[in-house]
Design an enzyme around this catalytic site. Structure first.
Site: not given
Ligand SMILES: NC(=O)c1ccc[n+]([C@@H]2O[C@H](COP(=O)([O-])OP(=O)(O)OC[C@H]3O[C@@H](n4cnc5c(N)ncnc54)[C@H](OP(=O)(O)O)[C@@H]3O)[C@@H](O)[C@H]2O)c1
Length: 314
Positions: A10-11, A46-47, A70-71, A135, A139
């Site tokens: 991811g970023q 895989d979370l 994260a999703y 979202y 979180k």
């Protein structure tokens, strides 16, 4: 120290992978869903699959877990809230449960989207979350699960993250500027653009201090902090500076015309908070770590991108 990095592609994960400072702190074990993009050997994680997550933790036996996974598909989460909650919420109970049992430290990331955006000043860490989209709710579930697990942890809430890699507003703007003479950019949402590299440096500064502290003092460092640049911007402000600085650096030939529009002109499945400015004072004071103005972070990121494209300047 063994460091498990979840979400290495991811970023933010990519920024950790690129950080020499992380590699200096121990053995980095990256984990992703589909192998590491940079070709390094990678564990599979895989979370959404909690049984496999426990097996991974047992295999790796990390001292430090950095959860950059994260999703993050904010609009899609509206129609996939149970999946988003499994990845962003329930997985934190698993990570936290394992970490508590094995005395590992967890560094986890949360979001400005926990807040509804109706406050007239920057949100403090103790303000009550009130997410207005799926979202944000997922979180929040992750924060609550991690706190309830009893694991040693840092929750770093951040916002408007960008970097020279991955999917983000900064790169999208640079791409669109090459394709379109005029862009319509939202000018009534306020937040703080934050480079992924700043989040990496801030996270490692906090981890260092935690490790150097006597065990009895560590608990006073742990908890929830806001790790964002200083200052306030709209997406329009952010885009305007991206184009000006990228053009000055020679990364763009000319700048597109920018038309300011309202959120209402740009309907999306998920509602966004109009005001998601986070007060970063508690992080700065607790760790003595500077969080510079967003404009400085952007200028720095553009210089880094210039060096990547053209080689380092002398
Ligand atoms: N980006 C922002 O503006 C922003 C703002 C506030 C907070 N944050 C938080 O900052 C953290 C890092 O975000 P980011 O910008 O780096 O996001 P990102 O670029 O979307 O990266 C998220 C990573 O998580 C991985 N992932 C998704 N579902 C997964 C699953 N089920 N199991 C394992 N890995 C999974 C993705 O894997 P694939 O590569 O396989 O898709 C991706 O590599 C997140 O906690 C996010 O909520 C981000």
């Amino acid at each position: 120290m063994k460091i498990l990095l979840l979400g290495a592609n991811g970023q933010l994960g990519h920024a950790f992978m690129k950080s020499r400072a992380l590699a200096l702190r121990g053995e980095v074990v990256p984990a992703t869903r589909q192998g590491c993009l940079d070709g390094r050997p990678c564990h599979s994680a895989d979370l959404a699959d909690t049984a496999s997550l426990n097996a991974l933790l047992d295999r790796v036996q990390p001292d430090l877990i950095i959860n950059a996974a994260a999703y993050t598909a904010v609009d899609q989460a509206e129609s996939e809230e149970p999946l988003a909650t499994r990845i962003n919420g329930h997985a934190l109970a698993v990570l936290g449960g394992w970490a508590a049992k094995h005395h590992a430290l967890i560094v986890h990331y949360s979001t400005d989207y926990l807040f509804d955006g109706t406050k007239a000043a920057a949100y403090g860490v103790d303000d009550t979350p009130s997410p207005i989209n799926a979202y944000g709710r997922s979180k929040l579930a992750g924060e609550l699960a991690l706190r309830a697990s009893g694991a040693s942890h840092f929750i770093f809430r951040t916002a408007w993250v960008y970097s020279p890699h991955g999917r983000n507003f900064f790169l999208t703007m640079l791409q669109l500027a090459k394709q379109q003479p005029e862009l319509r950019i939202v000018n009534d949402q306020f937040g703080t653009p934050t480079p992924a590299s700043l989040i990496v440096d801030a996270s490692l500064a906090a981890v260092d201090q935690w490790q150097l502290a006597p065990p009895a003092k560590r608990i006073s460092l742990e908890g929830t902090y806001h790790v964002v640049s200083d200052g306030v911007a709209t997406w329009h402000d952010f885009a305007t500076r991206i184009f000006r600085k990228a053009s000055d650096a020679g990364l763009l030939q000319g700048t597109p015309k920018i038309v300011a529009v309202g959120t209402g002109d740009y309907p999306t499945p998920a509602r966004r908070p109009a005001w998601s400015v986070l007060d970063n004072a508690s992080f700065r004071h607790r760790f003595g770590f500077e969080l510079p103005d967003w404009r400085d972070g952007l200028d720095d990121t553009i210089n880094k991108l210039y060096s990547e494209v053209n080689g380092p300047t002398c």
